[in-house]
Design a protein around this motif. Structure first.
Motif, PDB file in Angstrom:
ATOM      1  N   THR A  70       0.988  -0.665  -0.306  1.00  0.00           N
ATOM      2  CA  THR A  70       0.211  -0.462   0.249  1.00  0.00           C
ATOM      3  C   THR A  70       1.085   1.394   0.056  1.00  0.00           C
ATOM      4  N   HIS A  71       0.115   2.198   0.648  1.00  0.00           N
ATOM      5  CA  HIS A  71       0.867   3.351   0.160  1.00  0.00           C
ATOM      6  C   HIS A  71       1.042   4.494   1.748  1.00  0.00           C
ATOM      7  N   ALA A  72       1.948   5.304   2.002  1.00  0.00           N
ATOM      8  CA  ALA A  72       2.285   5.569   3.331  1.00  0.00           C
ATOM      9  C   ALA A  72       0.959   6.348   3.597  1.00  0.00           C
ATOM     10  N   ASP A  73      -0.198   6.680   3.303  1.00  0.00           N
ATOM     11  CA  ASP A  73      -1.291   7.500   4.037  1.00  0.00           C
ATOM     12  C   ASP A  73      -2.620   7.010   3.782  1.00  0.00           C
ATOM     13  N   ALA A  74      -2.642   5.539   3.316  1.00  0.00           N
ATOM     14  CA  ALA A  74      -3.321   4.281   3.976  1.00  0.00           C
ATOM     15  C   ALA A  74      -3.433   4.009   5.024  1.00  0.00           C
ATOM     16  N   VAL A  75      -4.653   3.829   5.463  1.00  0.00           N
ATOM     17  CA  VAL A  75      -4.977   3.510   6.593  1.00  0.00           C
ATOM     18  C   VAL A  75      -5.718   2.237   6.426  1.00  0.00           C
ATOM     19  N   PRO A  76      -5.646   1.484   7.538  1.00  0.00           N
ATOM     20  CA  PRO A  76      -5.888   0.261   6.797  1.00  0.00           C
ATOM     21  C   PRO A  76      -6.989  -0.015   7.870  1.00  0.00           C
ATOM     22  N   PRO A  77      -8.457  -0.967   8.013  1.00  0.00           N
ATOM     23  CA  PRO A  77      -8.863  -1.251   8.994  1.00  0.00           C
ATOM     24  C   PRO A  77      -8.658  -1.992  10.097  1.00  0.00           C
ATOM     25  N   PRO A  78      -9.515  -1.598  11.279  1.00  0.00           N
ATOM     26  CA  PRO A  78      -9.313  -2.664  12.501  1.00  0.00           C
ATOM     27  C   PRO A  78      -9.231  -4.206  12.152  1.00  0.00           C
ATOM     28  N   GLY A  79      -8.118  -4.705  12.169  1.00  0.00           N
ATOM     29  CA  GLY A  79      -7.470  -6.587  12.401  1.00  0.00           C
ATOM     30  C   GLY A  79      -6.735  -6.220  11.088  1.00  0.00           C
ATOM     31  N   LEU A  80      -7.045  -5.871  10.154  1.00  0.00           N
ATOM     32  CA  LEU A  80      -5.986  -5.704   9.005  1.00  0.00           C
ATOM     33  C   LEU A  80      -4.265  -6.494   9.267  1.00  0.00           C
TER      34      LEU A  80
ATOM     35  N   VAL B 138       2.598  -2.887   3.954  1.00  0.00           N
ATOM     36  CA  VAL B 138       4.683  -2.716   3.215  1.00  0.00           C
ATOM     37  C   VAL B 138       3.653  -1.787   2.480  1.00  0.00           C
ATOM     38  N   ARG B 139       4.420   0.076   3.135  1.00  0.00           N
ATOM     39  CA  ARG B 139       4.314   1.071   2.643  1.00  0.00           C
ATOM     40  C   ARG B 139       5.052   1.702   1.325  1.00  0.00           C
ATOM     41  N   CYS B 140       4.056   1.411   0.450  1.00  0.00           N
ATOM     42  CA  CYS B 140       5.417   1.285  -0.942  1.00  0.00           C
ATOM     43  C   CYS B 140       5.468   3.383  -1.921  1.00  0.00           C
ATOM     44  N   GLY B 141       5.711   4.171  -1.302  1.00  0.00           N
ATOM     45  CA  GLY B 141       5.688   5.407  -1.975  1.00  0.00           C
ATOM     46  C   GLY B 141       4.374   6.148  -1.657  1.00  0.00           C
ATOM     47  N   PRO B 142       4.669   7.584  -1.121  1.00  0.00           N
ATOM     48  CA  PRO B 142       3.431   8.794  -0.557  1.00  0.00           C
ATOM     49  C   PRO B 142       2.121   8.958  -1.787  1.00  0.00           C
ATOM     50  N   GLY B 143       0.794   8.872  -0.885  1.00  0.00           N
ATOM     51  CA  GLY B 143       0.038   9.285  -2.157  1.00  0.00           C
ATOM     52  C   GLY B 143      -0.572   7.943  -2.956  1.00  0.00           C
ATOM     53  N   ARG B 144       0.567   6.962  -3.270  1.00  0.00           N
ATOM     54  CA  ARG B 144      -0.016   5.917  -4.283  1.00  0.00           C
ATOM     55  C   ARG B 144       0.904   5.285  -4.027  1.00  0.00           C
ATOM     56  N   VAL B 145       0.484   3.488  -4.614  1.00  0.00           N
ATOM     57  CA  VAL B 145       1.373   2.420  -4.291  1.00  0.00           C
ATOM     58  C   VAL B 145       2.376   2.376  -5.494  1.00  0.00           C
TER      59      VAL B 145
END
Length: 261
Positions: free
Chosen positions: A139-149, A156-163
């Motif tokens: 995913t990317h740096a700004d994405a917020v995971p849902p509870p439990g994920l 693994v965060r790859c890049g800002p704003g988009r993957v």
């Protein structure tokens, strides 16, 4: 193991008789270097789905090769939309295929890798909750995971704003996941092509016309054409063709490949 519907190689050098699973495995094989293989099925007129799903285009010969390709890979890469729409379950293999992997020093099961910019994922989906190996989500740096994920998968965060797919693939290879198999969907295939990350395309062509409506196996922003030589053509007794296109091993490695040792 039953071979089911007979499959023969018709190009470049026809073989006599039906191909066994070991012979099919040798034809596809594992590359000697980091490698991204994409696998799709389409109708003869280019449709990626029938009645909204790829399963309508598939059959026993395609499923047989589909299973062998999963056996050969270190990680199975899929877009979140495809995971949801196609109802992916946990990535598991038969005892025979698990034994094949153990004999070659591989993990018993490939790792599921999900590409998601929005993290609109359900941790209770069997692909996560029942996985024999902890999945990875790119995913990317700004994405917020849902509870439990994060309880059931590594983010693994790859890049800002988009993957950033090149960065994501490089991280997978840093983890020892060199042989990657991508099963779509079309937008992920298009993005991988645009980033020049695709080493191989395995395309099954079903002998039917789907008509107007369904999309192609690739989608997204336009990108330059990429030459990908044809390596073999297999034909099943029911009229299905299985085409394998791959880069020349002598070509420079694409972006995201691990540097040579």
């Amino acid at each position: 193991m039953s071979v089911g519907t007979p499959i023969e190689r018709i190009w470049p050098a026809p073989v006599t008789g039906t191909l066994t699973d070991p012979e099919l495995t040798a034809l596809y094989g594992r590359a000697a270097h980091p490698h991204l293989r994409v696998n799709f099925v389409s109708s003869a007129d280019g449709a990626v789905t029938l009645d909204g799903y790829s399963a309508g285009l598939s059959g026993e010969p395609d499923k047989r090769v589909f299973g062998l390709l999963r056996m050969l890979c270190d990680a199975l890469v899929v877009a979140a939309g495809t995971l949801r729409h196609e109802g992916y379950r946990a990535v598991r293999l038969s005892p025979e295929r698990r034994a094949w992997r153990r004999e070659r020093g591989l993990a018993e099961f490939p790792t599921l890798v999900v590409v998601s910019g929005s993290l609109d994922l359900d941790p209770a989906q069997a692909a996560f909750a029942d996985a024999p190996v902890r999945p990875i989500v790119l995913t990317h740096a700004d994405a917020v995971p849902p509870p439990g994920l994060t309880d059931v998968a590594d983010l693994v965060r790859c890049g800002p704003g988009r993957v950033d797919l090149a960065t994501g693939l490089a991280e997978l290879r840093r983890r020892g996941l060199d042989q990657l198999l991508c099963e779509g969907g079309p937008h992920l295939f298009g993005a991988l092509t645009a980033a020049d990350l695709v080493d191989e395309l395995c395309l099954t062509v079903a002998p039917l016309l789907a008509g107007a409506g369904p999309g192609r196996i690739t989608a997204g922003d336009a990108s330059p054409p990429r030459h990908l030589p044809l390596r073999h053509v297999l034909a099943a007794a029911n009229g299905v063709l299985m085409l394998r296109y791959a880069r020349d091993p002598a070509d420079p490695p694409p972006a995201g490949s691990a540097p040579a040792a």
